[in-house]
Scaffold this motif. Structure first.
Motif, mmCIF file in Angstrom:
data_model
loop_
_atom_site.group_PDB
_atom_site.id
_atom_site.type_symbol
_atom_site.label_atom_id
_atom_site.label_comp_id
_atom_site.label_asym_id
_atom_site.label_seq_id
_atom_site.Cartn_x
_atom_site.Cartn_y
_atom_site.Cartn_z
ATOM 1 N N ASN A 56 0.957 -1.058 -0.276
ATOM 2 C CA ASN A 56 -0.138 0.023 -0.073
ATOM 3 C C ASN A 56 0.855 1.539 0.047
ATOM 4 O OD1 ASN A 56 -2.197 -1.163 0.085
ATOM 5 N ND2 ASN A 56 -1.809 -1.439 1.742
ATOM 6 N N LEU A 57 1.996 0.775 0.175
ATOM 7 C CA LEU A 57 3.203 2.185 -0.159
ATOM 8 C C LEU A 57 3.064 2.943 -1.506
ATOM 9 C CD1 LEU A 57 5.798 0.822 2.443
ATOM 10 C CD2 LEU A 57 3.703 3.211 2.946
ATOM 11 N N SER A 58 3.533 3.626 -1.854
ATOM 12 C CA SER A 58 3.781 4.669 -3.183
ATOM 13 C C SER A 58 5.278 4.154 -2.954
ATOM 14 C CB SER A 58 3.923 6.056 -3.655
ATOM 15 O OG SER A 58 2.107 6.183 -2.629
ATOM 16 N N LEU A 59 5.594 3.185 -3.824
ATOM 17 C CA LEU A 59 7.068 2.481 -3.808
ATOM 18 C C LEU A 59 7.778 2.887 -5.558
ATOM 19 C CD1 LEU A 59 7.305 -1.036 -2.272
ATOM 20 C CD2 LEU A 59 7.889 1.785 -1.174
ATOM 21 N N ALA A 60 8.980 3.550 -5.255
ATOM 22 C CA ALA A 60 9.810 3.597 -6.642
ATOM 23 C C ALA A 60 9.101 2.020 -7.342
ATOM 24 C CB ALA A 60 10.801 4.226 -6.853
ATOM 25 N N ASP A 61 9.862 1.683 -8.329
ATOM 26 C CA ASP A 61 9.715 0.609 -8.942
ATOM 27 C C ASP A 61 11.017 -0.170 -8.694
ATOM 28 O OD1 ASP A 61 7.745 0.851 -10.445
ATOM 29 O OD2 ASP A 61 8.666 1.266 -12.171
ATOM 30 N N LYS A 62 12.505 0.674 -8.197
ATOM 31 C CA LYS A 62 13.930 0.157 -8.351
ATOM 32 C C LYS A 62 13.312 -0.726 -6.540
ATOM 33 C CE LYS A 62 18.074 1.567 -7.712
ATOM 34 N NZ LYS A 62 18.721 2.763 -7.483
ATOM 35 N N GLN A 63 12.466 0.570 -5.971
ATOM 36 C CA GLN A 63 12.516 0.139 -4.192
ATOM 37 C C GLN A 63 11.030 -1.062 -3.913
ATOM 38 O OE1 GLN A 63 10.101 4.380 -3.603
ATOM 39 N NE2 GLN A 63 12.091 3.813 -1.656
ATOM 40 N N LYS A 64 10.154 -1.059 -5.351
ATOM 41 C CA LYS A 64 9.865 -2.781 -5.118
ATOM 42 C C LYS A 64 10.306 -4.229 -5.609
ATOM 43 C CE LYS A 64 5.637 -0.234 -6.892
ATOM 44 N NZ LYS A 64 4.795 -0.086 -7.222
ATOM 45 N N ASN A 65 10.891 -3.499 -6.760
ATOM 46 C CA ASN A 65 12.187 -4.992 -7.153
ATOM 47 C C ASN A 65 13.195 -5.272 -5.805
ATOM 48 O OD1 ASN A 65 11.331 -5.021 -9.658
ATOM 49 N ND2 ASN A 65 12.771 -3.297 -10.642
ATOM 50 N N LYS A 66 13.764 -3.714 -5.448
ATOM 51 C CA LYS A 66 14.479 -4.588 -4.017
ATOM 52 C C LYS A 66 14.122 -5.189 -3.267
ATOM 53 C CE LYS A 66 18.213 -1.091 -4.251
ATOM 54 N NZ LYS A 66 18.673 0.145 -3.934
ATOM 55 N N LEU A 67 12.651 -4.635 -2.375
ATOM 56 C CA LEU A 67 11.975 -5.271 -1.337
ATOM 57 C C LEU A 67 11.767 -7.101 -1.660
ATOM 58 C CD1 LEU A 67 10.217 -2.163 -0.161
ATOM 59 C CD2 LEU A 67 11.569 -3.767 1.135
ATOM 60 N N TRP A 68 11.226 -6.733 -3.257
ATOM 61 C CA TRP A 68 10.677 -8.788 -3.441
ATOM 62 C C TRP A 68 11.384 -9.043 -3.929
ATOM 63 C CZ3 TRP A 68 6.123 -7.627 -1.040
ATOM 64 C CH2 TRP A 68 5.444 -6.869 -1.138
ATOM 65 N N VAL A 69 12.497 -8.333 -4.147
ATOM 66 C CA VAL A 69 13.183 -9.484 -4.572
ATOM 67 C C VAL A 69 14.067 -10.234 -3.034
ATOM 68 C CG1 VAL A 69 16.083 -10.545 -4.827
ATOM 69 C CG2 VAL A 69 14.137 -9.402 -6.701
ATOM 70 N N PHE A 70 14.488 -9.134 -2.375
ATOM 71 C CA PHE A 70 15.234 -9.719 -0.615
ATOM 72 C C PHE A 70 13.959 -10.098 0.359
ATOM 73 C CE2 PHE A 70 15.491 -8.379 3.339
ATOM 74 C CZ PHE A 70 16.345 -8.532 4.233
ATOM 75 N N LEU A 71 12.701 -9.990 0.221
ATOM 76 C CA LEU A 71 11.503 -10.768 1.359
ATOM 77 C C LEU A 71 10.880 -12.221 0.529
ATOM 78 C CD1 LEU A 71 8.692 -8.069 1.399
ATOM 79 C CD2 LEU A 71 10.421 -9.192 3.613
ATOM 80 N N ASP A 72 11.136 -12.187 -0.633
ATOM 81 C CA ASP A 72 11.745 -14.040 -1.319
ATOM 82 C C ASP A 72 12.679 -14.531 -0.853
ATOM 83 O OD1 ASP A 72 9.253 -13.549 -3.100
ATOM 84 O OD2 ASP A 72 10.196 -13.046 -5.215
ATOM 85 N N SER A 73 13.481 -14.275 -1.007
ATOM 86 C CA SER A 73 15.021 -14.691 -0.332
ATOM 87 C C SER A 73 14.978 -15.377 1.493
ATOM 88 C CB SER A 73 16.287 -13.830 -0.445
ATOM 89 O OG SER A 73 17.187 -14.458 -0.127
ATOM 90 N N ALA A 74 14.142 -14.052 2.335
ATOM 91 C CA ALA A 74 14.252 -14.242 3.425
ATOM 92 C C ALA A 74 12.573 -15.554 3.608
ATOM 93 C CB ALA A 74 13.371 -13.129 4.220
ATOM 94 N N GLN A 75 12.161 -15.471 2.320
ATOM 95 C CA GLN A 75 10.552 -16.153 2.625
ATOM 96 C C GLN A 75 11.509 -17.811 2.467
ATOM 97 O OE1 GLN A 75 6.796 -15.913 0.615
ATOM 98 N NE2 GLN A 75 6.233 -17.854 0.951
ATOM 99 N N SER A 76 12.397 -17.745 1.593
ATOM 100 C CA SER A 76 12.561 -19.033 1.432
ATOM 101 C C SER A 76 13.868 -20.180 2.438
ATOM 102 C CB SER A 76 14.077 -19.037 -0.009
ATOM 103 O OG SER A 76 13.335 -18.913 -0.866
#
Length: 93
Positions: A56-76
């Motif tokens: 729900n945050l207004s994230l820049a594409d670069k922020q989104k990419n960094k967050l989702w890549v990191f969160l996917d790794s953390a979930q793994s």
């Protein structure tokens, strides 16, 4: 004894998950702007899940990419720590 070994395994899991959660928190703080971090923290305090609070945050594409890549790794990483039964339980929450 078996109970001692089970308690030790649970403590090891707990320590691993706490470490991963700390890493998640640190990475989120690095990626978000101060304003976004304040909004995110407020949303978490109001009971939103991590993913909903971030989405729900207004994230820049670069922020989104960094967050989702990191969160996917953390979930793994978390999935590697938990037993299949624990993973199944969490998926149904």
């Amino acid at each position: 004894s078996q109970l001692f070994n089970l308690n030790r395994a649970i403590k090891t899991q707990e320590k691993s998950i706490i470490k991963i959660n700390q890493e998640i928190s640190q990475e989120i703080q690095r990626i978000l702007t101060p304003e976004q971090l304040q909004q995110f923290t407020s949303r978490l305090a109001n009971g939103l899940s991590l993913h909903f609070a971030l989405s729900n945050l207004s994230l820049a594409d670069k922020q989104k990419n960094k967050l989702w890549v990191f969160l996917d790794s953390a979930q793994s990483q978390i999935e590697q720590v938990l037993t299949p039964e624990q993973l199944e339980y969490i998926r149904h929450l």
